[in-house]
Design a protein around this motif. Structure first.
Motif, PDB file in Angstrom:
ATOM      1  N   GLN A  91       0.748  -1.285  -0.166  1.00 34.14           N
ATOM      2  CA  GLN A  91       0.159  -0.023  -0.122  1.00 34.14           C
ATOM      3  C   GLN A  91       1.035   1.427   0.090  1.00 34.14           C
ATOM      4  O   GLN A  91       0.459   2.349  -0.559  1.00 34.14           O
ATOM      5  N   SER A  92       1.942   1.169   0.700  1.00 38.72           N
ATOM      6  CA  SER A  92       2.861   2.382   0.920  1.00 38.72           C
ATOM      7  C   SER A  92       3.535   2.726  -0.429  1.00 38.72           C
ATOM      8  O   SER A  92       3.954   3.959  -0.881  1.00 38.72           O
ATOM      9  N   LYS A  93       3.922   1.591  -1.033  1.00 40.92           N
ATOM     10  CA  LYS A  93       4.339   1.795  -2.673  1.00 40.92           C
ATOM     11  C   LYS A  93       3.604   2.236  -3.669  1.00 40.92           C
ATOM     12  O   LYS A  93       4.070   3.264  -4.531  1.00 40.92           O
ATOM     13  N   LEU A  94       2.106   2.475  -3.470  1.00 44.99           N
ATOM     14  CA  LEU A  94       1.149   2.896  -4.286  1.00 44.99           C
ATOM     15  C   LEU A  94       1.010   4.492  -4.146  1.00 44.99           C
ATOM     16  O   LEU A  94       0.487   5.224  -4.969  1.00 44.99           O
ATOM     17  N   LEU A  95       1.496   5.016  -2.825  1.00 43.50           N
ATOM     18  CA  LEU A  95       1.447   6.350  -2.617  1.00 43.50           C
ATOM     19  C   LEU A  95       2.427   7.207  -3.489  1.00 43.50           C
ATOM     20  O   LEU A  95       3.361   6.674  -4.113  1.00 43.50           O
ATOM     21  N   SER A  96       2.094   8.565  -3.854  1.00 41.95           N
ATOM     22  CA  SER A  96       3.053   9.374  -4.544  1.00 41.95           C
ATOM     23  C   SER A  96       3.198  10.637  -3.576  1.00 41.95           C
ATOM     24  O   SER A  96       2.236  11.415  -3.474  1.00 41.95           O
ATOM     25  N   PRO A  97       4.163  11.080  -3.397  1.00 36.82           N
ATOM     26  CA  PRO A  97       5.514  10.160  -3.454  1.00 36.82           C
ATOM     27  C   PRO A  97       5.597   9.230  -2.730  1.00 36.82           C
ATOM     28  O   PRO A  97       4.972   9.143  -1.594  1.00 36.82           O
ATOM     29  N   GLU A  98       6.521   8.203  -2.803  1.00 37.32           N
ATOM     30  CA  GLU A  98       6.649   7.149  -2.097  1.00 37.32           C
ATOM     31  C   GLU A  98       7.097   7.214  -0.513  1.00 37.32           C
ATOM     32  O   GLU A  98       8.214   8.018  -0.650  1.00 37.32           O
ATOM     33  N   PRO A  99       6.551   7.021   0.277  1.00 40.82           N
ATOM     34  CA  PRO A  99       6.933   7.410   1.874  1.00 40.82           C
ATOM     35  C   PRO A  99       8.295   6.652   2.118  1.00 40.82           C
ATOM     36  O   PRO A  99       8.553   5.646   1.747  1.00 40.82           O
ATOM     37  N   GLU A 100       9.250   7.272   2.995  1.00 38.98           N
ATOM     38  CA  GLU A 100      10.253   6.575   3.410  1.00 38.98           C
ATOM     39  C   GLU A 100       9.957   5.407   4.456  1.00 38.98           C
ATOM     40  O   GLU A 100       8.900   5.687   5.154  1.00 38.98           O
ATOM     41  N   LEU A 101      10.772   4.469   4.592  1.00 43.35           N
ATOM     42  CA  LEU A 101      10.594   3.380   5.398  1.00 43.35           C
ATOM     43  C   LEU A 101      11.716   3.190   6.315  1.00 43.35           C
ATOM     44  O   LEU A 101      12.863   3.108   5.928  1.00 43.35           O
ATOM     45  N   HIS A 102      11.567   3.487   7.379  1.00 44.79           N
ATOM     46  CA  HIS A 102      12.683   3.481   8.705  1.00 44.79           C
ATOM     47  C   HIS A 102      12.550   2.158   9.333  1.00 44.79           C
ATOM     48  O   HIS A 102      11.765   1.542   9.788  1.00 44.79           O
ATOM     49  N   PHE A 103      13.680   1.436   9.214  1.00 42.73           N
ATOM     50  CA  PHE A 103      13.890  -0.113  10.045  1.00 42.73           C
ATOM     51  C   PHE A 103      14.651   0.152  11.100  1.00 42.73           C
ATOM     52  O   PHE A 103      15.785   0.588  10.883  1.00 42.73           O
ATOM     53  N   GLN A 104      14.307  -0.363  12.254  1.00 45.72           N
ATOM     54  CA  GLN A 104      14.986  -0.232  13.571  1.00 45.72           C
ATOM     55  C   GLN A 104      14.804  -1.445  14.190  1.00 45.72           C
ATOM     56  O   GLN A 104      13.942  -1.532  15.039  1.00 45.72           O
ATOM     57  N   PRO A 105      15.759  -2.469  14.200  1.00 43.44           N
ATOM     58  CA  PRO A 105      15.677  -3.618  15.104  1.00 43.44           C
ATOM     59  C   PRO A 105      16.475  -3.305  16.412  1.00 43.44           C
ATOM     60  O   PRO A 105      17.346  -2.456  16.600  1.00 43.44           O
ATOM     61  N   ASP A 106      15.864  -3.942  17.357  1.00 45.59           N
ATOM     62  CA  ASP A 106      16.635  -3.869  18.856  1.00 45.59           C
ATOM     63  C   ASP A 106      17.931  -4.633  18.847  1.00 45.59           C
ATOM     64  O   ASP A 106      17.998  -5.598  17.901  1.00 45.59           O
ATOM     65  N   SER A 107      19.036  -4.056  19.636  1.00 44.62           N
ATOM     66  CA  SER A 107      20.403  -4.642  19.687  1.00 44.62           C
ATOM     67  C   SER A 107      19.983  -6.218  20.189  1.00 44.62           C
ATOM     68  O   SER A 107      20.918  -7.035  19.701  1.00 44.62           O
ATOM     69  N   ALA A 108      19.115  -6.649  20.784  1.00 44.61           N
ATOM     70  CA  ALA A 108      19.011  -7.865  21.340  1.00 44.61           C
ATOM     71  C   ALA A 108      18.198  -8.739  20.588  1.00 44.61           C
ATOM     72  O   ALA A 108      17.717  -9.931  20.828  1.00 44.61           O
ATOM     73  N   THR A 109      17.712  -8.435  19.382  1.00 47.74           N
ATOM     74  CA  THR A 109      16.650  -9.042  18.517  1.00 47.74           C
ATOM     75  C   THR A 109      17.557 -10.280  17.842  1.00 47.74           C
ATOM     76  O   THR A 109      18.864 -10.084  17.477  1.00 47.74           O
TER      77      THR A 109
END
Length: 141
Positions: A91-109
């Protein structure tokens, strides 16, 4: 280099010379070590390239995928499974302009969870992906 192998000079030497055999084995060991492929596991993610001609636009929406220490994947703070995550990414790919995707894993994951989520992101074809929170790993290296 005269080495006598018996009491009398005319008799043949009874012991085998081990030096050539050891040399051959060492050469084979070195060849074996060189030809072993390096075991690496990587998830290839196409990161956006810096284009100096592009105008920096302010993105209206920034989505955040986070993974906590227990391995729970969250989309903008709400827990999701892999199928729902893929639907949100589509769904986010269909938006114009495409929104940024922030990826944040925890250090203990666990790495398996991070790898699985990155594979879902890669398959969705997201164009704007950023890793945030890398400051937590500064002291690990």
């Amino acid at each position: 280099m005269a080495v006598s192998g018996s009491r009398e000079d005319g008799e043949p030497m009874m012991e085998m010379n081990m030096t050539p055999l050891i040399d051959v084995l060492l050469v084979l060991l070195i060849m074996f070590i060189i030809t072993i492929p390096i075991q690496t596991h990587a998830v290839k993610v196409d990161l956006p390239q810096n284009n100096p001609d592009a105008i920096n636009q302010v993105e209206p929406d920034k989505n955040k995928i986070s993974i906590d220490a227990a391995g729970v994947v969250s989309w903008n703070g709400a827990p999701v499974d892999d199928i729902t995550l893929r639907q949100y990414l589509d769904q986010s790919k269909l938006l114009s302009p495409e929104p940024e995707l922030h990826f944040q894993p925890d250090s203990a994951t666990r790495y398996e969870t991070v790898d699985r989520v990155l594979a879902v992101i890669k398959r969705s074809g997201v164009g704007k992906l950023g890793f945030i929170g890398n400051e937590q790993y500064r002291n690990d290296f």
